[in-house]
Design a protein around this motif. Structure first.
Motif, mmCIF file in Angstrom:
data_model
loop_
_atom_site.group_PDB
_atom_site.id
_atom_site.type_symbol
_atom_site.label_atom_id
_atom_site.label_comp_id
_atom_site.label_asym_id
_atom_site.label_seq_id
_atom_site.Cartn_x
_atom_site.Cartn_y
_atom_site.Cartn_z
ATOM 1 N N LEU A 11 0.829 -1.207 0.000
ATOM 2 C CA LEU A 11 0.000 0.000 0.000
ATOM 3 C C LEU A 11 0.861 1.254 0.000
ATOM 4 N N ALA A 12 1.925 1.255 0.782
ATOM 5 C CA ALA A 12 2.822 2.417 0.816
ATOM 6 C C ALA A 12 3.526 2.614 -0.530
ATOM 7 N N LEU A 13 3.998 1.524 -1.133
ATOM 8 C CA LEU A 13 4.646 1.627 -2.440
ATOM 9 C C LEU A 13 3.665 2.084 -3.513
ATOM 10 N N GLY A 14 2.444 1.570 -3.446
ATOM 11 C CA GLY A 14 1.423 1.992 -4.401
ATOM 12 C C GLY A 14 1.093 3.468 -4.253
ATOM 13 N N GLY A 15 1.002 3.940 -3.013
ATOM 14 C CA GLY A 15 0.749 5.366 -2.776
ATOM 15 C C GLY A 15 1.888 6.243 -3.282
ATOM 16 N N ALA A 16 3.110 5.802 -3.048
ATOM 17 C CA ALA A 16 4.261 6.558 -3.536
ATOM 18 C C ALA A 16 4.307 6.555 -5.064
ATOM 19 N N GLY A 17 3.995 5.422 -5.667
ATOM 20 C CA GLY A 17 3.962 5.339 -7.126
ATOM 21 C C GLY A 17 2.891 6.248 -7.708
ATOM 22 N N PHE A 18 1.711 6.252 -7.093
ATOM 23 C CA PHE A 18 0.642 7.139 -7.554
ATOM 24 C C PHE A 18 1.056 8.599 -7.407
ATOM 25 N N CYS A 20 4.073 9.784 -7.597
ATOM 26 C CA CYS A 20 5.019 10.097 -8.680
ATOM 27 C C CYS A 20 4.292 10.351 -9.995
ATOM 28 N N PHE A 21 3.229 9.600 -10.260
ATOM 29 C CA PHE A 21 2.446 9.822 -11.466
ATOM 30 C C PHE A 21 1.658 11.127 -11.388
ATOM 31 N N ALA A 22 1.084 11.410 -10.223
ATOM 32 C CA ALA A 22 0.167 12.548 -10.080
ATOM 33 C C ALA A 22 0.878 13.887 -9.905
ATOM 34 N N TRP A 23 2.086 13.900 -9.381
ATOM 35 C CA TRP A 23 2.773 15.160 -9.078
ATOM 36 C C TRP A 23 2.896 16.095 -10.282
ATOM 37 N N PRO A 24 3.376 15.617 -11.444
ATOM 38 C CA PRO A 24 3.458 16.532 -12.591
ATOM 39 C C PRO A 24 2.093 17.065 -13.028
ATOM 40 N N ILE A 25 1.070 16.238 -12.928
ATOM 41 C CA ILE A 25 -0.278 16.679 -13.303
ATOM 42 C C ILE A 25 -0.762 17.766 -12.355
ATOM 43 N N ILE A 26 -0.531 17.577 -11.069
ATOM 44 C CA ILE A 26 -0.929 18.580 -10.082
ATOM 45 C C ILE A 26 -0.173 19.885 -10.311
ATOM 46 N N GLN A 27 1.105 19.781 -10.619
ATOM 47 C CA GLN A 27 1.903 20.981 -10.889
ATOM 48 C C GLN A 27 1.376 21.739 -12.109
ATOM 49 N N ARG A 45 9.760 10.075 -20.704
ATOM 50 C CA ARG A 45 11.202 10.045 -20.462
ATOM 51 C C ARG A 45 11.552 10.607 -19.095
ATOM 52 N N SER A 46 10.564 11.037 -18.363
ATOM 53 C CA SER A 46 10.791 11.654 -17.063
ATOM 54 C C SER A 46 11.236 10.606 -16.039
ATOM 55 N N PRO A 47 12.270 10.898 -15.254
ATOM 56 C CA PRO A 47 12.666 9.968 -14.183
ATOM 57 C C PRO A 47 11.554 9.773 -13.145
ATOM 58 N N LEU A 48 10.748 10.805 -12.926
ATOM 59 C CA LEU A 48 9.643 10.682 -11.978
ATOM 60 C C LEU A 48 8.600 9.687 -12.487
ATOM 61 N N TRP A 49 8.340 9.709 -13.785
ATOM 62 C CA TRP A 49 7.393 8.757 -14.370
ATOM 63 C C TRP A 49 7.903 7.333 -14.185
ATOM 64 N N TRP A 50 9.189 7.105 -14.472
ATOM 65 C CA TRP A 50 9.756 5.764 -14.331
ATOM 66 C C TRP A 50 9.777 5.320 -12.874
ATOM 67 N N ALA A 51 10.028 6.248 -11.959
ATOM 68 C CA ALA A 51 9.984 5.893 -10.528
ATOM 69 C C ALA A 51 8.575 5.462 -10.148
ATOM 70 N N GLY A 52 7.582 6.196 -10.606
ATOM 71 C CA GLY A 52 6.198 5.820 -10.333
ATOM 72 C C GLY A 52 5.849 4.470 -10.920
#
Length: 73
Positions: A11-18, A20-27, A45-52
């Protein structure tokens, strides 16, 4: 590790992954980041996308292990 603790880690990994996906959209929605050009593929190509992506895959993998442990096999 028992199934309940694996579920919590998943659950924690899933939340962190979400996150990472949502942060650029929120920005972009808040106007703090410029929108990317259509068809540029920059977000893939974003490292944040790949981390998510990797965090989400890890969460799914751990969830499957936890469900197998809880089911007894």
């Amino acid at each position: 590790m028992d199934a309940a603790s694996l579920n919590m880690v998943a659950l924690a990994l899933g939340g962190a992954g979400f996150g990472c996906f949502a942060w650029p959209i929120i920005q972009r929605l808040n106007g703090k980041a410029p929108p990317e050009a259509p068809g540029s593929g920059k977000s893939l190509r974003s490292p944040l996308w790949w981390a998510g992506f990797l965090l989400t895959i890890a969460a799914i993998f751990l969830q499957r292990i936890a469900s197998q442990q809880a089911g007894g096999g």
